[in-house]
Design an enzyme around this catalytic site. Sequence first.
Site, PDB file in Angstrom:
ATOM      1  N   ILE A  68      -7.832   1.483   8.771  1.00  0.00           N
ATOM      2  CA  ILE A  68      -6.380   1.498   8.595  1.00  0.00           C
ATOM      3  C   ILE A  68      -6.098   0.467   7.501  1.00  0.00           C
ATOM      4  O   ILE A  68      -6.714  -0.595   7.478  1.00  0.00           O
ATOM      5  CB  ILE A  68      -5.683   1.154   9.921  1.00  0.00           C
ATOM      6  CG1 ILE A  68      -4.166   1.265   9.824  1.00  0.00           C
ATOM      7  CG2 ILE A  68      -6.036  -0.220  10.423  1.00  0.00           C
ATOM      8  CD1 ILE A  68      -3.473   1.112  11.190  1.00  0.00           C
ATOM      9  N   SER A  69      -5.182   0.781   6.578  1.00  0.00           N
ATOM     10  CA  SER A  69      -4.869  -0.169   5.503  1.00  0.00           C
ATOM     11  C   SER A  69      -4.163  -1.377   6.076  1.00  0.00           C
ATOM     12  O   SER A  69      -3.585  -1.327   7.151  1.00  0.00           O
ATOM     13  CB  SER A  69      -3.937   0.473   4.480  1.00  0.00           C
ATOM     14  OG  SER A  69      -4.496   1.652   3.987  1.00  0.00           O
ATOM     15  N   GLN A  70      -4.173  -2.456   5.300  1.00  0.00           N
ATOM     16  CA  GLN A  70      -3.466  -3.657   5.771  1.00  0.00           C
ATOM     17  C   GLN A  70      -1.954  -3.381   5.809  1.00  0.00           C
ATOM     18  O   GLN A  70      -1.454  -2.511   5.069  1.00  0.00           O
ATOM     19  CB  GLN A  70      -3.798  -4.850   4.902  1.00  0.00           C
ATOM     20  CG  GLN A  70      -3.315  -4.758   3.476  1.00  0.00           C
ATOM     21  CD  GLN A  70      -3.015  -6.147   2.944  1.00  0.00           C
ATOM     22  OE1 GLN A  70      -2.238  -6.889   3.537  1.00  0.00           O
ATOM     23  NE2 GLN A  70      -3.631  -6.501   1.840  1.00  0.00           N
TER      24      GLN A  70
END
Length: 220
Positions: A68-70
């Site tokens: 999951i992206s930041q």
Amino acid sequence: MTAALDELLKRSQSRSNQMIEHLKSHGVEHKELLELMAALPRHEFVEPAFSHLAYSPTPLPIGRNQTISQPLTVAKMTSWLLKYARLGRVLEVGTGSGYQTCLLAHFFNKVHTIERQKSLYVQAQARLKSMSINNVEFLHGDGHLGWPQKVEMDAIIVTAMASKVPTALTDMLKEDGILIMPIADAVPAIGCWRRHGNKWKRLESAVAQFVPLLEGKIDA
Ligand code: SAH
């Protein structure tokens, strides 16, 4: 409530507050988006071993070797949609944990989301159902092929990186529609474009790393 549980809840609350402060200090201003991100239990979307880091400014594993992206990257992409797109129908390629899907479901009338890995698709679908989110259609498939029915999208967001935009996706975008996708160039970056016929006007871009957009689907 036990003292230990109370303490745990407070800690996750304060981590979520820190995440919101971080987003604000990096220019995310949309009040409803910030409120939504503050309320969404991000720790339930990442692999359990990493849940204590769920609100930190870092990408995290979600299973099946995907990340999951930041929070800042997710917030930026969503803010661009809120700034430029008609909030009708959106297509997301790369459902993953379903975190970005939740944000889209809050703001758009209808969300179509495609995931190539069966187990992630099943998990995200169950997760959103348990949250009573019901304006999302899930598909286990390859996003390169677009959505199987001919529906025109107001916006398309791809959350995996490729060197070019698949034409099946651009074909589904309405005139004046918004496309957001990370492109693997000399400097990998997410771009945000508006469609004008066969021309594309770039509205935004930001340097970022993403997992690759891969061909075909996986039945596991
Ligand atoms: N938006 C997600 C991020 C997931 S990472 C989230 O909020 O958690 C990117 C996802 O894209 C991975 O789950 C990966 O399996 C998926 N993916 C990669 N190539 C794909 C393709 N061709 N079609 C559909 N999904 C794809």
